[in-house]
Design an enzyme around this catalytic site. Structure first.
Site, PDB file in Angstrom:
ATOM      1  NE  ARG A 200      -2.058   3.510   3.744  1.00  0.00           N
ATOM      2  CZ  ARG A 200      -2.761   2.376   3.707  1.00  0.00           C
ATOM      3  NH1 ARG A 200      -3.449   2.023   2.635  1.00  0.00           N
ATOM      4  NH2 ARG A 200      -2.792   1.578   4.752  1.00  0.00           N
TER       5      ARG A 200
ATOM      6  CG  ASP B  80      -1.726  -6.359   3.629  1.00  0.00           C
ATOM      7  OD1 ASP B  80      -1.888  -5.283   3.025  1.00  0.00           O
ATOM      8  OD2 ASP B  80      -2.625  -6.903   4.293  1.00  0.00           O
TER       9      ASP B  80
ATOM     10  CG  ASN C 129      -9.379  -6.841   7.688  1.00  0.00           C
ATOM     11  OD1 ASN C 129      -9.621  -8.002   8.001  1.00  0.00           O
ATOM     12  ND2 ASN C 129     -10.287  -6.014   7.224  1.00  0.00           N
TER      13      ASN C 129
ATOM     14  CG  HIS D  51      -9.486  -8.204   1.461  1.00  0.00           C
ATOM     15  ND1 HIS D  51      -8.541  -7.482   2.168  1.00  0.00           N
ATOM     16  CD2 HIS D  51     -10.507  -8.420   2.324  1.00  0.00           C
ATOM     17  CE1 HIS D  51      -8.978  -7.290   3.412  1.00  0.00           C
ATOM     18  NE2 HIS D  51     -10.170  -7.851   3.525  1.00  0.00           N
TER      19      HIS D  51
ATOM     20  CG  HIS E  18      -1.912  -1.143   1.179  1.00  0.00           C
ATOM     21  ND1 HIS E  18      -3.114  -1.053   0.505  1.00  0.00           N
ATOM     22  CD2 HIS E  18      -1.854  -2.405   1.683  1.00  0.00           C
ATOM     23  CE1 HIS E  18      -3.757  -2.214   0.606  1.00  0.00           C
ATOM     24  NE2 HIS E  18      -3.014  -3.053   1.311  1.00  0.00           N
TER      25      HIS E  18
ATOM     26  CG  ASP F   3      -5.872  -5.646  -0.486  1.00  0.00           C
ATOM     27  OD1 ASP F   3      -6.249  -6.636   0.168  1.00  0.00           O
ATOM     28  OD2 ASP F   3      -5.052  -4.829  -0.054  1.00  0.00           O
TER      29      ASP F   3
HETATM   30  O1  DOR Z   1      -4.841  -4.543   7.409  1.00  0.00           O
HETATM   31  C1  DOR Z   1      -5.062  -4.158   6.259  1.00  0.00           C
HETATM   32  N1  DOR Z   1      -4.786  -2.915   5.875  1.00  0.00           N
HETATM   33  N2  DOR Z   1      -5.608  -5.022   5.390  1.00  0.00           N
HETATM   34  C2  DOR Z   1      -6.004  -4.640   4.174  1.00  0.00           C
HETATM   35  O2  DOR Z   1      -6.473  -5.455   3.423  1.00  0.00           O
HETATM   36  C3  DOR Z   1      -5.914  -3.215   3.768  1.00  0.00           C
HETATM   37  C4  DOR Z   1      -4.837  -2.550   4.503  1.00  0.00           C
HETATM   38  C5  DOR Z   1      -4.852  -1.048   4.372  1.00  0.00           C
HETATM   39  O3  DOR Z   1      -5.058  -0.540   3.267  1.00  0.00           O
HETATM   40  O4  DOR Z   1      -4.608  -0.371   5.376  1.00  0.00           O
END
Ligand code: DOR
Length: 439
Positions: A66, A309, A282, A183, A64, A156
């Site tokens: 951001r 992740d 998650n 996901h 990610h 996701d």
């Molecule tokens: O813990 C998580 N954070 N699981 C995800 O699938 C998304 C991610 C997020 O974008 O912060």
């Protein structure tokens, strides 16, 4: 670009497990010599790799970044620096940005910012649905044909709740030979959940997410992949039941791959005992039985990939009451060490197999020809040089990520990245990211 003479490392071809004590010469972006008798070219910078492993650069298919939208938490440049520091030469940016990467304009922008940062190959996963709403298909064809050449699509952060939408999207993706990445989370079972459902969630008074929330969607998607012939990739597998489902699907010939994260094979729901929001993720950290099943799945090849992740979150958002903190933890700068510490050191997997899961397997799924290839003459020089025996203590304040959210601060791990080479350029020297490597 100066040539490099990487001297005296253990050069590993993960796919064959073959290793040799050798020097590696990098020039003009390529590996030009490998062997005990390699000659250092004039003007070459000598890189001491004694005691170190020289392997394909790592590939993270689940990052990610951001950007766009939450540049206070991470940018493509900071994620690239964190990735290079972690030994990566390629990452795949997840589409749950703001705006969502559900069209060619956004995926091309992310791709271009990755080239500008110049530290790793930043590939982009496109969304399956517009705005990650799970209703209307995203501009999949446009993203696949864009210059970002999107190969993997996912919502996701959320699972696709509607089975017909999942089916139609898989049917469409077949035309592009693209990957449907899920996901797995059934919202009707998981909504409001804060951690794994079980005795610990009951004793902490937190709302549980049952393993079945993941497993039902995994089973549905396996059935739909069988029906449509689409390539299916299951993201962050966290339960013993999902591992068993993937194992059976592979035996039946379903076109499926799966990944697991270092946090799911390192930690369990016990990490939630102190209500640490940094341990909220998650899918949630599960039981010891699940952790062992994930390790067994990685060891026998049921789980193809170790993916981070990497999910940066701002301190002020994580630092609030458990229920309100967003899920996610950092991963890029600790993944290799956690894999060495938790998988190789206890004897669950060979180092070569771990490197397959972290380089050649994700490169194959993403269709990255120049990544995950062994250091051999003529190969693009995407390499990591790491000391598999060096121990260090995880200190989030030293991370290059803009965020600090990890429950692993203070943990001692084994395996330290010394150098990374991306397309023949030195991006990490003696553990320091060379921002000057940026193009
Ligand atoms: O813990 C998580 N954070 N699981 C995800 O699938 C998304 C991610 C997020 O974008 O912060």
């Amino acid at each position: 670009m100066s040539p490099y003479f990487i001297r005296g490392g253990r050069v590993i071809d993960p796919a064959t497990g073959r290793e040799q004590l050798a020097d590696v010469v990098v020039a003009g972006g390529l590996v030009t010599q490998v062997g005990a008798d390699a000659a250092s070219p004039d003007g070459a910078e000598v890189v001491d790799a004694s005691g170190c492993v020289v392997a394909p650069g790592l590939v993270d298919m689940h990052t990610h970044v951001r950007e766009p939208g939450r540049e206070d938490e991470e940018t493509i440049a900071s994620a690239s620096a964190a990735a290079a520091a972690g030994g990566y030469t390629a990452i795949c940016a997840m589409p749950n940005t703001d705006p969502v990467a559900d069209n060619a304009a956004v995926v091309e922008k992310v791709w271009a910012l990755g080239r500008e940062a110049g530290l790793v190959d930043v590939r982009v996963a496109g969304a399956l649905s517009r705005g990650l709403e799970g209703r209307q298909m995203a501009d999949i064809g446009e993203m696949a044909r864009s210059f970002a050449r999107v190969r993997m699509f996912t919502d996701d952060g959320k699972g696709v709740q509607d089975a017909l939408f999942a089916r139609r999207t898989m049917e469409y993706l077949v035309a592009f030979d693209a990957v449907y990445a899920e996901h797995c989370e059934d919202q009707s079972l998981a909504a409001g959940g804060e951690m794994n459902e079980g005795e610990i969630s009951a004793s902490l008074g937190l709302t549980g997410i049952p393993a079945e929330a993941e497993e039902l969607m995994a089973a549905r998607d396996i059935a739909l992949a069988r029906l449509t012939g689409c390539r299916l990739h299951l993201l962050h597998v966290s339960t013993a039941g999902t591992v068993a489902l993937v194992r059976r699907a592979k035996a039946e010939g379903v076109c499926i791959t799966a990944e697991a994260t270092p946090h799911h094979f390192t930690l369990t729901e016990e990490a939630l005992q102190g209500y640490d929001p940094n341990a909220k993720v998650n899918p949630p950290l599960r039981t010891e039985r699940d952790r062992i099943a994930v390790i067994e799945g990685l060891a026998d090849g049921t789980i193809d990939v170790i993916a981070t992740d990497h999910a940066p979150h701002a301190h002020e958002e994580k630092d609030q009451e458990f229920g309100h903190a967003p899920p996610g933890m950092l991963g890029l700068e600790t993944a290799l060490a956690l894999s060495v510490t938790e998988l190789v050191a206890p004897g669950h997997m060979t180092l070569a197999d771990v490197l397959v899961r972290m380089s050649s397997a994700p490169a194959r799924i993403l269709g990255l020809e120049h990544q995950g290839v062994p250091p051999a003459v003529g190969a693009s020089a995407n390499l990591v040089v790491f000391d598999p025996a060096a121990t260090w203590t995880i200190d989030p304040s030293a991370f290059l990520s803009k965020s600090r959210n990890t429950p692993l601060a203070g943990r001692t791990v084994t395996g330290k990245v010394r150098h990374t080479f991306f397309e023949g350029r030195h991006t990490v020297r003696d553990g320091e990211v060379l921002v000057g490597a940026t193009v």
